[in-house]
Design a protein around this motif. Sequence first.
Motif, mmCIF file in Angstrom:
data_model
loop_
_atom_site.group_PDB
_atom_site.id
_atom_site.type_symbol
_atom_site.label_atom_id
_atom_site.label_comp_id
_atom_site.label_asym_id
_atom_site.label_seq_id
_atom_site.Cartn_x
_atom_site.Cartn_y
_atom_site.Cartn_z
ATOM 1 N N THR A 1 0.859 -1.182 0.000
ATOM 2 C CA THR A 1 0.000 0.000 0.000
ATOM 3 C C THR A 1 0.892 1.228 0.000
ATOM 4 O O THR A 1 2.088 1.125 0.290
ATOM 5 N N PHE A 2 0.321 2.392 -0.335
ATOM 6 C CA PHE A 2 1.119 3.627 -0.346
ATOM 7 C C PHE A 2 0.200 4.814 -0.140
ATOM 8 O O PHE A 2 -1.017 4.724 -0.314
ATOM 9 N N THR A 3 0.793 5.921 0.277
ATOM 10 C CA THR A 3 0.023 7.152 0.468
ATOM 11 C C THR A 3 0.907 8.336 0.133
ATOM 12 O O THR A 3 2.136 8.210 0.077
ATOM 13 N N THR A 4 0.266 9.466 -0.106
ATOM 14 C CA THR A 4 0.993 10.718 -0.255
ATOM 15 C C THR A 4 0.469 11.661 0.807
ATOM 16 O O THR A 4 -0.729 11.964 0.848
ATOM 17 N N LEU A 5 1.375 12.088 1.674
ATOM 18 C CA LEU A 5 1.006 12.940 2.796
ATOM 19 C C LEU A 5 1.160 14.395 2.359
ATOM 20 O O LEU A 5 2.232 14.803 1.907
ATOM 21 N N HIS A 6 0.056 15.152 2.492
ATOM 22 C CA HIS A 6 0.106 16.546 2.036
ATOM 23 C C HIS A 6 0.349 17.524 3.172
ATOM 24 O O HIS A 6 0.468 18.719 2.949
ATOM 25 N N LEU B 1 4.758 14.082 0.658
ATOM 26 C CA LEU B 1 5.670 13.023 1.094
ATOM 27 C C LEU B 1 5.060 11.668 0.700
ATOM 28 O O LEU B 1 3.968 11.332 1.138
ATOM 29 N N ILE C 1 4.924 7.770 0.905
ATOM 30 C CA ILE C 1 5.314 6.685 1.820
ATOM 31 C C ILE C 1 4.670 5.391 1.331
ATOM 32 O O ILE C 1 3.489 5.394 0.965
ATOM 33 N N ALA C 2 5.440 4.309 1.315
ATOM 34 C CA ALA C 2 4.879 3.020 0.894
ATOM 35 C C ALA C 2 5.270 1.919 1.862
ATOM 36 O O ALA C 2 6.284 2.020 2.560
ATOM 37 N N ILE C 3 4.431 0.879 1.920
ATOM 38 C CA ILE C 3 4.834 -0.376 2.553
ATOM 39 C C ILE C 3 5.100 -1.336 1.405
ATOM 40 O O ILE C 3 4.239 -1.554 0.553
#
Lengths: 141, 374
Positions: A44-49, A59, A61-63
Amino acid sequence: MIETIPASRCPQCSMIVAPPAAYCPRHPVKMISAVLPGVGEVVTFTTLHSAPEGFRSPLHIAIVELEGGARFVCHGAETRGIKIGSHVAVEAVDEVYYFSHLGALDRARLFWRRTGRAGERVNAIARSVGKRVWKGRQRAS
Amino acid sequence: MRDVWIAGVGMTRVGRRSEALQDLMAEASQKALGDAGIDVPDAIVVAAMNPEEFVGDGNFASNVATYMGFADVPALRIETATSSGAAAFFAGFAEIAAGLRRTVLVVGGEKMTHLATPRVSEIIGRSIDPYERSYGATMPALAGLITRALIAKHAATLREISQVAVKNHANAVLNPYAHFPHAVTLDEVMESRVVAEPLRLLHCCPISDGAAAVVLTTDRTRVRLAGVGQGTDTLAIRHRRVLTSFRATEAAAHDAFAMAGFGPERVDLAELHDAFAPFELIALEDIGLVPPGKAGSATMNGETARDGRLPVNPSGGLKARGHPLAGTGLAQIVECVWQLTGRAGARQVSGRVALAHSIGGLATNNWVTLLEAA
């Protein structure tokens, strides 16, 4: 080049974690050092705003589940073209790990390594079939 | 084990408060003790997650007890990150069930709106695994990772997740204690600013001040504590094989129902830990309140609305009532008691069994509490 990532394995449940931990999270036993290849699949992954102090937004971030089983948290320069299940390389830049699409050369290396393994398996099956046939003949005679 | 009963409850209005944390805790305590008709409890349990960092005070059990005039009453402090209030409730329960005390005041709260948001995020983030934190993982970031996995697994759609926020805001409109007593539309939620993809601002709970308190007793009252369960998991989320359900919730629910001697089918209403809207959907299935895969559709078709089969977060939840960290687990229990005793005002629902669910950290230390009207 495919990098190696330091990890550790539980002697009791075989769980592998990266980076290495002193004790298994689920068993009170010391973990054994291990090394994993810096390639795996995006879990999974996300982009932190609104990144926390000390980080720049956005930013990524991924697992990533590394080959060998450990799940690893890392950064990415971008998430364009990244999906859950994407094959990525994980490498350190200034001691910070980043995921990125695998280059053509890396893909070729991985392919040969996999076919290498498959080849060994085929050989093993062929050998065992051969043995059985041989034994069968001996019994018949 | 002795039966444990709820003698009284009370809480402050949640939101941006100018009072000191000690004042908020004293206000909640006095309301709960007044409701119980008890002047001085045998013991006090205080829940506070980060008072050292937020308000600069340590030795916090003695600090609060002394501040509100109970310097001579034995007090201790309990901390399990964002579920500290529920954990303190368990400690109070254990003291009475074991026969060590006859009445216990449990009070929890937090004061943090006086600090800038990045600072508050950093302090709350200290409850995250240090390695993951070193990669900039905040609570919203980890929730974003979980939400992406949830959507990819087709366990929920962004629309269903957004409907949780719409429903809980609608409930908070009727709650005079709520931080955000105003409604939001589905479009407003889905078009709000992106925080941690795919999570948006209106999927996330606010930073709130507030306190809540509960008085427990050996004497029979109108509400009995039917069951409590605690569940735990690894500090690091990368050490978990499954991201779309929480082992800590499943274990807590299992133990709470085992103690109560009944199952989730007896639950009439629930206060669930919706710090992030998708967590309400995960909790519904982890606890067994809806069948696997049905949380999203149950939310869309109104089953969890105030007038539905199973009202969830009639208070407005963490999303709209607000989330004063260590106060939250107790605020949930206060709401459950008000609902079970017909004192919830305009947001009253009917029911005999209420469930409260609290998440500590990123689901590392969770609690499920079951209350039953006598």
